[in-house]
Design an enzyme around this catalytic site. Structure first.
Site, short mmCIF file in Angstrom:
data_model
loop_
_atom_site.label_atom_id
_atom_site.label_comp_id
_atom_site.label_asym_id
_atom_site.label_seq_id
_atom_site.Cartn_x
_atom_site.Cartn_y
_atom_site.Cartn_z
N GLY A 192 0.83 -1.21 0.00
CA GLY A 192 0.00 0.00 0.00
C GLY A 192 0.86 1.26 0.00
O GLY A 192 0.56 2.24 -0.67
N ARG A 251 7.37 1.89 1.09
CA ARG A 251 7.66 0.47 1.28
C ARG A 251 8.12 -0.15 -0.05
O ARG A 251 9.01 -0.99 -0.09
CB ARG A 251 6.41 -0.23 1.80
CG ARG A 251 6.61 -1.68 2.04
CD ARG A 251 6.10 -2.12 3.38
NE ARG A 251 6.95 -1.73 4.48
CZ ARG A 251 6.82 -2.19 5.71
NH1 ARG A 251 5.86 -3.05 5.98
NH2 ARG A 251 7.61 -1.81 6.68
N ARG A 302 -0.50 -8.54 -3.83
CA ARG A 302 -0.59 -7.50 -2.81
C ARG A 302 0.12 -7.96 -1.56
O ARG A 302 -0.07 -9.10 -1.12
CB ARG A 302 -2.07 -7.20 -2.51
CG ARG A 302 -2.27 -6.45 -1.22
CD ARG A 302 -3.61 -5.78 -1.09
NE ARG A 302 -3.96 -5.53 0.30
CZ ARG A 302 -3.32 -4.70 1.12
NH1 ARG A 302 -2.28 -4.00 0.72
NH2 ARG A 302 -3.73 -4.55 2.38
N GLY A 313 0.55 -6.63 2.30
CA GLY A 313 0.07 -5.58 3.19
C GLY A 313 -0.09 -6.05 4.61
O GLY A 313 0.42 -7.11 5.00
N GLU A 318 -8.06 -3.65 0.39
CA GLU A 318 -7.75 -3.61 -1.05
C GLU A 318 -7.98 -4.88 -1.84
O GLU A 318 -8.16 -4.81 -3.07
CB GLU A 318 -6.28 -3.19 -1.25
CG GLU A 318 -5.96 -1.76 -0.87
CD GLU A 318 -5.71 -1.57 0.62
OE1 GLU A 318 -5.44 -2.58 1.31
OE2 GLU A 318 -5.82 -0.44 1.12
N SER A 359 -1.11 -7.04 11.71
CA SER A 359 -0.44 -5.95 12.42
C SER A 359 -1.14 -5.59 13.72
O SER A 359 -0.55 -4.99 14.61
CB SER A 359 -0.38 -4.71 11.53
OG SER A 359 -1.69 -4.32 11.15
N ASP A 360 -2.44 -5.94 13.80
CA ASP A 360 -3.19 -5.63 15.01
C ASP A 360 -4.35 -6.59 15.13
O ASP A 360 -4.71 -7.27 14.16
CB ASP A 360 -3.69 -4.18 14.98
CG ASP A 360 -4.41 -3.84 13.69
OD1 ASP A 360 -3.73 -3.60 12.67
OD2 ASP A 360 -5.64 -3.86 13.68
#
Ligand code: HPA
Length: 237
Positions: free
Chosen positions: A24, A28, A91, A93, A186, A208-209
């Protein structure tokens, strides 16, 4: 080709590889090009949506940011597929876990991508399209993760229009109730664009969370998990 450069991508014909990794965040993309690719050459800076083409173990691979949400990845993936001939769109992410068994730092492959977005409604299909990944890319990704001993999950994800989603009305069925593992923003649009064009797409996500426990990863943990994911993504690109 008549359509290139596009309003969003300034690359000339032949400057983008058939296989492209899509984080995204454009910075990066730059980091990946500088860290993992040999001989990387930048092909885009329009709107700072940086894109690069280089080589990974002798294979020509591109990497470019997509921005956030279906509208943004929808534009870039459409142009990459239709105007630049990209065939494999991967993708890479992050996602928020929706289930106890899908833990922070683990890798999720989005076999299917549910969505609350209107993106696919605009295809005017006579019913609901089921956005799914490329089986071929998924199989390769699973094999690579197994070989590297990386913990992974395969299943349904949610591609949401909203990061700051509202609580569901009391008593309603949740995505979690339907077995959905994690939320990002996405994959569904990418899968629909790829399906229409007969291209291959896969979303791989590090957690990530957690929406269940409220935990989130430290930047150091994110980096390790990210490197694991990159190794899988580059090996299948
Ligand atoms: N929602 C949407 N996208 C995300 C999240 C989230 O909680 N976490 C990481 N990407």
């Amino acid at each position: 080709m008549a359509n290139i450069p596009t309003p969003h991508i300034q690359a000339r014909e032949g400057e983008i590889a058939e296989s492209i990794l899509l984080p995204g965040d454009p910075l990066r993309a730059k980091y990946i090009a500088e860290t993992f690719l040999e001989g990387a050459v930048q092909f885009n800076a329009v709107r700072n949506m940086l894109g690069f083409t280089g080589f990974y173990k002798g294979k020509r691979v591109s990497v470019m940011g997509t921005g956030m949400g279906p509208a943004s990845i929808g534009i870039y993936s459409y142009e990459l597929i239709h105007f630049y001939g990209c065939r494999n769109l991967i993708r890479i992410g992050t996602a928020g876990s929706m289930r106890e068994d899908v833990k922070i730092k683990e890798l999720v492959f989005g076999m299917g991508a549910c969505t609350d977005s209107n993106y696919i409604k605009n295809f005017y299909l006579p019913g609901d399209f089921a956005p799914i990944c490329s089986y071929e890319l998924l199989e390769k990704a699973v094999n690579a993760a197994r070989e590297k001993g990386i913990r992974y999950h395969v299943g349904n994800i949610l591609s949401s229009d909203m990061f700051y989603r509202r609580p569901m009305p009391e008593g309603s069925l949740t995505w979690k109730d339907m077995g959905v593992m994690a939320v990002e923003m996405e994959a569904a649009a990418l899968y629909a664009n790829a399906a229409e064009a007969g291209a291959n797409a896969l979303a791989m996500l590090t957690i990530s969370d957690s929406l269940v426990t409220g935990e989130s990863t430290s930047s150091e943990e994110r980096q390790t998990a990210f490197t694991d994911m990159m190794e899988v993504a580059l090996s299948i690109a």
